[in-house]
Design a protein around this motif. Structure first.
Motif, PDB file in Angstrom:
ATOM      1  N   LYS A   1       0.833  -1.208   0.000  1.00 36.69           N
ATOM      2  CA  LYS A   1       0.000   0.000   0.000  1.00 36.69           C
ATOM      3  C   LYS A   1       0.870   1.261   0.000  1.00 36.69           C
ATOM      4  N   GLU A   2       1.962   1.238   0.776  1.00 39.21           N
ATOM      5  CA  GLU A   2       2.884   2.384   0.773  1.00 39.21           C
ATOM      6  C   GLU A   2       3.485   2.584  -0.615  1.00 39.21           C
ATOM      7  N   LEU A   3       3.840   1.493  -1.292  1.00 42.47           N
ATOM      8  CA  LEU A   3       4.380   1.598  -2.656  1.00 42.47           C
ATOM      9  C   LEU A   3       3.363   2.244  -3.596  1.00 42.47           C
ATOM     10  N   LYS A   4       2.110   1.828  -3.484  1.00 42.05           N
ATOM     11  CA  LYS A   4       1.047   2.368  -4.331  1.00 42.05           C
ATOM     12  C   LYS A   4       0.879   3.873  -4.090  1.00 42.05           C
ATOM     13  N   ILE A   5       0.876   4.273  -2.828  1.00 41.00           N
ATOM     14  CA  ILE A   5       0.701   5.690  -2.484  1.00 41.00           C
ATOM     15  C   ILE A   5       1.927   6.495  -2.904  1.00 41.00           C
ATOM     16  N   LEU A   6       3.118   5.956  -2.672  1.00 41.51           N
ATOM     17  CA  LEU A   6       4.332   6.657  -3.080  1.00 41.51           C
ATOM     18  C   LEU A   6       4.375   6.815  -4.596  1.00 41.51           C
ATOM     19  N   ALA A   7       3.982   5.784  -5.333  1.00 43.09           N
ATOM     20  CA  ALA A   7       3.957   5.886  -6.798  1.00 43.09           C
ATOM     21  C   ALA A   7       3.021   7.014  -7.229  1.00 43.09           C
ATOM     22  N   ALA A   8       1.898   7.165  -6.549  1.00 34.68           N
ATOM     23  CA  ALA A   8       0.971   8.257  -6.862  1.00 34.68           C
ATOM     24  C   ALA A   8       1.624   9.609  -6.573  1.00 34.68           C
ATOM     25  N   PHE A   9       2.330   9.735  -5.447  1.00 36.19           N
ATOM     26  CA  PHE A   9       3.043  10.984  -5.144  1.00 36.19           C
ATOM     27  C   PHE A   9       4.065  11.300  -6.244  1.00 36.19           C
ATOM     28  N   VAL A  10       4.839  10.305  -6.640  1.00 33.71           N
ATOM     29  CA  VAL A  10       5.865  10.516  -7.667  1.00 33.71           C
ATOM     30  C   VAL A  10       5.205  10.922  -8.986  1.00 33.71           C
ATOM     31  N   ASP A  11       4.199  10.178  -9.423  1.00 31.19           N
ATOM     32  CA  ASP A  11       3.546  10.476 -10.698  1.00 31.19           C
ATOM     33  C   ASP A  11       2.912  11.861 -10.705  1.00 31.19           C
ATOM     34  N   ILE A  12       2.233  12.211  -9.631  1.00 28.18           N
ATOM     35  CA  ILE A  12       1.552  13.507  -9.580  1.00 28.18           C
ATOM     36  C   ILE A  12       2.556  14.651  -9.515  1.00 28.18           C
ATOM     37  N   ASN A  13       3.636  14.472  -8.770  1.00 33.09           N
ATOM     38  CA  ASN A  13       4.672  15.509  -8.741  1.00 33.09           C
ATOM     39  C   ASN A  13       5.310  15.686 -10.118  1.00 33.09           C
ATOM     40  N   ARG A  14       5.547  14.587 -10.813  1.00 31.37           N
ATOM     41  CA  ARG A  14       6.149  14.663 -12.152  1.00 31.37           C
ATOM     42  C   ARG A  14       5.209  15.300 -13.162  1.00 31.37           C
ATOM     43  N   ALA A  15       3.903  15.186 -12.952  1.00 29.74           N
ATOM     44  CA  ALA A  15       2.918  15.712 -13.899  1.00 29.74           C
ATOM     45  C   ALA A  15       2.686  17.214 -13.745  1.00 29.74           C
ATOM     46  N   GLN A  16       3.210  17.808 -12.703  1.00 25.70           N
ATOM     47  CA  GLN A  16       3.002  19.240 -12.478  1.00 25.70           C
ATOM     48  C   GLN A  16       3.732  20.044 -13.548  1.00 25.70           C
ATOM     49  N   PRO A  17       3.132  21.131 -14.043  1.00 24.99           N
ATOM     50  CA  PRO A  17       3.764  21.914 -15.112  1.00 24.99           C
ATOM     51  C   PRO A  17       5.065  22.594 -14.671  1.00 24.99           C
ATOM     52  N   GLN A  18       5.168  22.886 -13.403  1.00 24.05           N
ATOM     53  CA  GLN A  18       6.387  23.494 -12.845  1.00 24.05           C
ATOM     54  C   GLN A  18       6.856  22.638 -11.679  1.00 24.05           C
ATOM     55  N   PRO A  19       8.163  22.591 -11.415  1.00 23.78           N
ATOM     56  CA  PRO A  19       8.624  21.841 -10.239  1.00 23.78           C
ATOM     57  C   PRO A  19       7.934  22.349  -8.972  1.00 23.78           C
ATOM     58  N   VAL A  20       7.552  21.422  -8.122  1.00 18.88           N
ATOM     59  CA  VAL A  20       6.833  21.753  -6.893  1.00 18.88           C
ATOM     60  C   VAL A  20       7.837  21.907  -5.763  1.00 18.88           C
ATOM     61  N   LYS A  21       7.698  23.004  -4.998  1.00 19.15           N
ATOM     62  CA  LYS A  21       8.618  23.240  -3.876  1.00 19.15           C
ATOM     63  C   LYS A  21       8.413  22.207  -2.780  1.00 19.15           C
ATOM     64  N   ASN A  22       7.163  21.875  -2.494  1.00 23.32           N
ATOM     65  CA  ASN A  22       6.835  20.913  -1.448  1.00 23.32           C
ATOM     66  C   ASN A  22       6.076  19.744  -2.078  1.00 23.32           C
ATOM     67  N   ALA A  23       6.739  18.585  -2.190  1.00 21.61           N
ATOM     68  CA  ALA A  23       6.173  17.411  -2.864  1.00 21.61           C
ATOM     69  C   ALA A  23       4.962  16.838  -2.138  1.00 21.61           C
ATOM     70  N   CYS A  24       4.703  17.307  -0.924  1.00 20.32           N
ATOM     71  CA  CYS A  24       3.583  16.792  -0.133  1.00 20.32           C
ATOM     72  C   CYS A  24       2.639  17.908   0.294  1.00 20.32           C
ATOM     73  N   ASN A  25       2.515  18.941  -0.521  1.00 21.66           N
ATOM     74  CA  ASN A  25       1.620  20.037  -0.147  1.00 21.66           C
ATOM     75  C   ASN A  25       0.168  19.579  -0.226  1.00 21.66           C
ATOM     76  N   ILE A  26      -0.736  20.397   0.270  1.00 25.09           N
ATOM     77  CA  ILE A  26      -2.140  20.001   0.387  1.00 25.09           C
ATOM     78  C   ILE A  26      -2.768  19.675  -0.970  1.00 25.09           C
ATOM     79  N   ASP A  27      -2.409  20.438  -2.009  1.00 26.38           N
ATOM     80  CA  ASP A  27      -2.978  20.177  -3.331  1.00 26.38           C
ATOM     81  C   ASP A  27      -2.506  18.826  -3.873  1.00 26.38           C
ATOM     82  N   ILE A  28      -1.243  18.526  -3.679  1.00 26.24           N
ATOM     83  CA  ILE A  28      -0.695  17.235  -4.111  1.00 26.24           C
ATOM     84  C   ILE A  28      -1.367  16.108  -3.325  1.00 26.24           C
TER      85      ILE A  28
END
Length: 113
Positions: free
Chosen positions: A29-56
């Motif tokens: 389950k942690e792998l699944k959630i981490l993969a979602a964090f990685v994919d969503i951070n990579r999909a952002q149009p600009q680099p995100v300062k905080n990879a775990c911000n509320i929007d992410i």
């Protein structure tokens, strides 16, 4: 000394993270959630300062089927404790080892008989 070369095809973030999981000891389950964090951070149009911000976290929660994005705070803490997410000056970033930009990983094993 003998050498053995192994090439692993990597076509999803989950598979990439699973390859390195021996270092981090994440649950499925942690792998699944981490993969979602990685994919969503990579999909952002600009680099995100905080990879775990509320929007992410809201996007991750939606992607993995968690109703309350605040539940992810528990996972963020576990990820920080396990070294997959790093905290610097109040912001979280993903461990650079977990960058799935590569299409394959080569592992060289040296062993002697």
């Amino acid at each position: 000394m003998k050498k053995k070369r192994i090439t692993v095809k990597i076509d999803t973030t989950y598979k990439y993270l699973r390859l390195w999981n021996g270092l981090f000891n994440l649950t499925p389950k942690e792998l699944k959630i981490l993969a979602a964090f990685v994919d969503i951070n990579r999909a952002q149009p600009q680099p995100v300062k905080n990879a775990c911000n509320i929007d992410i976290k809201k996007l991750v929660a939606d992607k993995v089927g968690i109703k309350d994005h605040n539940t992810l705070n528990n996972y963020v803490k576990r990820f920080k404790d396990k070294g997959v997410i790093l905290k610097k000056t109040g912001d979280y970033s993903l461990n650079k080892l977990l960058d799935p930009e590569t299409s394959s990983v080569e592992i060289l094993i040296n062993y002697a008989h």
